[in-house]
Design an enzyme around this catalytic site. Sequence first.
Site, short mmCIF file in Angstrom:
data_model
loop_
_atom_site.label_atom_id
_atom_site.label_comp_id
_atom_site.label_asym_id
_atom_site.label_seq_id
_atom_site.Cartn_x
_atom_site.Cartn_y
_atom_site.Cartn_z
N THR A 139 -37.81 -3.39 12.07
CA THR A 139 -37.06 -2.36 12.80
C THR A 139 -35.58 -2.70 12.67
O THR A 139 -34.93 -2.30 11.71
CB THR A 139 -37.50 -2.28 14.27
OG1 THR A 139 -37.49 -3.60 14.84
CG2 THR A 139 -38.89 -1.68 14.38
N LYS A 161 -42.23 -9.87 12.19
CA LYS A 161 -41.01 -9.10 12.44
C LYS A 161 -40.54 -9.43 13.84
O LYS A 161 -41.33 -9.73 14.74
CB LYS A 161 -41.23 -7.59 12.27
CG LYS A 161 -42.13 -6.92 13.28
CD LYS A 161 -41.48 -6.53 14.59
CE LYS A 161 -40.22 -5.72 14.37
NZ LYS A 161 -39.53 -5.49 15.70
N THR A 172 -45.58 -13.06 20.59
CA THR A 172 -44.24 -12.79 20.13
C THR A 172 -44.24 -11.47 19.39
O THR A 172 -45.27 -11.05 18.92
CB THR A 172 -43.76 -13.89 19.18
OG1 THR A 172 -42.44 -13.59 18.78
CG2 THR A 172 -44.61 -14.01 17.97
N GLU A 251 -30.60 -9.96 16.90
CA GLU A 251 -29.75 -8.80 16.70
C GLU A 251 -28.27 -9.14 16.87
O GLU A 251 -27.84 -9.63 17.92
CB GLU A 251 -30.14 -7.69 17.67
CG GLU A 251 -31.49 -7.07 17.32
CD GLU A 251 -32.00 -6.10 18.37
OE1 GLU A 251 -32.87 -5.29 18.03
OE2 GLU A 251 -31.53 -6.15 19.52
N ASN A 372 -27.95 -2.05 19.99
CA ASN A 372 -28.86 -1.55 21.00
C ASN A 372 -28.39 -0.26 21.66
O ASN A 372 -29.22 0.53 22.13
CB ASN A 372 -29.12 -2.64 22.05
CG ASN A 372 -30.10 -3.67 21.52
OD1 ASN A 372 -31.29 -3.44 21.48
ND2 ASN A 372 -29.58 -4.81 21.07
#
Length: 376
Positions: A139, A161, A172, A251, A372
């Site tokens: 993603t 991932k 996880t 991220e 985000n």
Amino acid sequence: MKELEEGICSLDGVEANGVRGEDYGLALIRCSGKTVGFFTKNKVQAAPVKFTSQLIKENKRLDNVLVNSGCANAFTGQKGYEDAVWMSSLLDGKTGVCSTGIIGKRVDKAWIEKNANYLKDNLLSDKKGSKNAADAIRTTDSFIKEIGVQIGDVKVAGIAKGSGMIEPDMGTMLCFLYTNADFSQNFLKRCLRKAMDKSFNMIVVDGDTSTNDSVLLTSTESLEKCDKKNFEEALDLVSEKLAKMIAKDGEGSTKLIEVTTKEGRNNREAKSASKEVLRSPLVKTMFYGESSNLGRIVSALGNSEAFIDEEKLEIMIQDTKVIEGGRIVAEDSKIKELVSDDEIHVEINLKLGVSEATVWGCDLSPRYVKINVGYS
């Protein structure tokens, strides 16, 4: 130890492939065998988690795993559960279903059906198949996560991932592990539990536990007589490598941070100390900004479950002592130099016992917020 270049497809009996569209991805892994799994402890469990956990509980094995990215199929009620059942029915045999992406939206059934039909007719048994599958489940991940190793005759390989919503209390993100070692269901699950406790359960990106976390381990059952120690070592190694990839790919991150707490009074306190340091936004931004503000680490330690004796506390960064005997012993310029690397190791010595715990995580940058804010 030998690294397997073809990822999960290095194992006989494993075929895989994946496709990515503009908004979605879909991966199919075909492998019939005993399967064990662990799933999120988030109280809001996604439909695929409910379906697949029950499927494994009832059948003890899977024939396929179908994974979609871009839509989590979480918080979607009965219709979402029916969608998970429907996805499983697209393939012959017992098919586990996993999803990752935006919460609260239902899957695009037309897109999934079209691409599932393509994948089941175009499965690969080479490194391209493994890489395509690993790519399809991404993603916000910036790179694919896969690895395979062989120790003796035992092979273990996996793809995963994960980039955000990473602080599992059990499983996880998404991770799919395969082995040729044929052991009992109970032994496989026990080994997976131990491997996870040293890897996936020891990573922190943003402190959030996903609704979709799933870790599956499937045996091809092709190696009946094999060394248990070789299997455990291979499983531990693959799990740790994948966990560190996830931590590194947090991220918006710019640094991989490893925090080891030594000489804690017990394992719980050592683990809490390491996790609290990497969970702290102030510590994370300290590393991102390459600041010398070590008080943030000390403050985070004080918020952990660990007993702290300031006079005994010792902290090293990149093997250089920066705190000793309750005071900072390194110059600001030296501390800034130490935290400027892309990979940073912090060693905390509580000097109160013999327990030790290592946790992996990353820094916190403005890009995390940007990613985000736009993820909808």
